[in-house]
Design an enzyme around this catalytic site. Structure first.
Site, PDB file in Angstrom:
ATOM      1  CB  CYS A  59      55.083  32.968  38.476  1.00 45.33           C
ATOM      2  SG  CYS A  59      53.888  33.418  37.249  1.00 45.33           S
ATOM      3  CB  CYS A  92      52.456  36.671  40.797  1.00 43.87           C
ATOM      4  SG  CYS A  92      52.196  35.174  39.693  1.00 43.87           S
ATOM      5  CG  ASP A 132      30.451  52.578  37.375  1.00 42.49           C
ATOM      6  OD1 ASP A 132      30.404  53.662  37.038  1.00 42.49           O
ATOM      7  OD2 ASP A 132      30.559  51.717  36.322  1.00 42.49           O
ATOM      8  CB  CYS A 177      55.687  36.572  36.643  1.00 42.74           C
ATOM      9  SG  CYS A 177      54.193  37.203  37.382  1.00 42.74           S
ATOM     10  CG  HIS A 209      50.106  35.009  36.277  1.00 43.30           C
ATOM     11  ND1 HIS A 209      51.379  35.449  36.194  1.00 43.30           N
ATOM     12  CD2 HIS A 209      49.758  35.163  34.976  1.00 43.30           C
ATOM     13  CE1 HIS A 209      51.856  35.765  35.120  1.00 43.30           C
ATOM     14  NE2 HIS A 209      50.676  35.471  34.237  1.00 43.30           N
ATOM     15  CG  ASP A 229      37.471  49.912  35.215  1.00 40.16           C
ATOM     16  OD1 ASP A 229      36.648  49.187  35.381  1.00 40.16           O
ATOM     17  OD2 ASP A 229      37.407  50.935  34.797  1.00 40.16           O
TER      18      ASP A 229
END
Length: 366
Positions: free
Chosen positions: A311, A308, A95, A306, A337, A268
């Site tokens: 999880c 990830c 940015d 999930c 997560h 974002d």
């Protein structure tokens, strides 16, 4: 657009302006639509680059303003640029620092030349101009850099928003003149507050400049969600369809679906890691406070569907224990997560667009 950058649209929705595509950069491709995690100070809070890659993240953000204050762009350049400095070999976007500077309403002065503000770290006066913002970003070395813009607050008068929008356009022209690197894509930012005609005029003027990509900024600054939706809906179709489109600072499920339906590609937000630091998990659109007593003896995964790391290895009871004890691992596991959840959400949307099922599967958000 430099030959190092290109955007390919792979499929469009028949009922909306939603599209699935690929944005190619020198450090890899981003499959769109896509959520991008925020790594303000050259790190996504509490997790390592390897953990970040495992979430499915393809592009990461860093912030010009914060990195200029600490450690300074010179040190980052000496390290070989942001990619080497933070050990992330995928695409990076920086940015311009405009939003952060303009949030310092009591500490800065704006002129056509630039912005003068007092550093919140050491009190030193800093003068940031479009040329300086670009020089800093050239030194940082991200794949995508953003033009220095003036982000008007909400609410603001039409006159003040018009002045900020005009200044943003003049500053963009100066950013383009100052930009020195062909391996960095400079994106312009559409401002205009909540005034649709100002947004549309700005979008048309920026489109004429044939930039590598375009962003809509100045949303999610306090205005009602229905105003955000309307502004995005009337602005996006005016941005060149052959270029990537980025909606800045938006990361809720409904806002992303609505923006994708309007034709946006990239998003974002700090939501996933900020929520994690407050012990909140994102689970299929809901926010769960993991300190809640109902999780103390719940030995099931946070989300059984999930993939990830969190999880697949830990229970709700364990996460609740860590977070009630304020153990740092708890924030890491929730961040992993939450980022995975938002990335997977945009991946599911992408798949639905490719399969011609976007409105069928996500129409409840529209």
């Amino acid at each position: 657009m430099s030959k190092l950058f290109s955007f390919q649209c792979q499929a469009c929705c028949c009922d909306t302006n939603a599209r699935a595509g690929v944005f190619y950069t020198p450090h890899g491709a981003i499959e769109t639509p896509r959520f991008m995690p925020v790594g303000t100070l050259a790190n996504v809070k509490t997790i390592t680059p390897d953990q970040l890659r495992a979430t499915g993240a393809q592009m990461v953000l860093a912030n010009t303003y914060h990195l200029h204050l600490q450690p300074g762009e010179t040190i980052v350049a000496q390290a070989g640029g942001l990619h080497r400095f933070m050990a992330w070999d995928g695409p990076i976007l920086t940015d311009s620092g405009g939003f952060q500077v303009f949030s310092l309403s009591e500490m800065r002065q704006i002129s056509d030349e630039g912005v003068t503000f007092r550093s919140p770290k050491d009190g030193q006066m800093i003068h940031l101009t479009p040329e300086r913002s670009i020089a800093i970003q050239n030194a940082l070395g991200a794949d995508v850099i953003m033009a220095f813009d003036e982000c008007p607050p909400y609410p603001a008068s039409r006159e003040s928003v018009m002045e900020a929008t005009d200044r943003t356009y003049r500053w963009l022209k100066r950013c383009m003149a100052a930009h020195q690197r062909t391996d960095q894509a400079l994106f312009g930012i559409v401002q205009g507050g909540v005034y649709p005609d100002l947004r549309q005029d700005a979008a048309r003027m920026l489109a004429d400049l044939d930039l590598p990509g375009y962003a809509i900024g100045g949303v999610s600054v306090g205005e009602p969600p229905e105003l955000i939706e309307h502004i995005v809906k009337v602005t996006t179709p005016l941005l060149p369809p052959e270029k990537p489109r980025y909606l800045m600072g938006v990361g809720t499920y409904r806002e992303m679906v609505q923006a994708i339906a309007a034709g946006m590609d990239l998003f974002d937000c700090v939501i996933p890691t900020r929520l994690a630091r407050h012990a909140n998990a994102l689970v299929r659109g809901d926010r769960w406070n993991m300190r809640n007593a109902r999780f103390r003896e719940d030995f099931t995964p946070l989300d059984g569907e999930c993939p990830c790391y969190t999880c697949q290895h830990f229970t709700r009871a364990y996460l609740s224990h860590l977070l009630r004890a304020q153990e740092l691992l708890g924030y890491t596991l929730l961040s992993i997560h939450n980022i995975t959840e938002l990335v997977r959400f945009t991946q599911r949307i992408r798949t639905a667009i490719l399969n011609g099922r976007f409105k069928t599967e996500f129409g409840q958000w529209l």
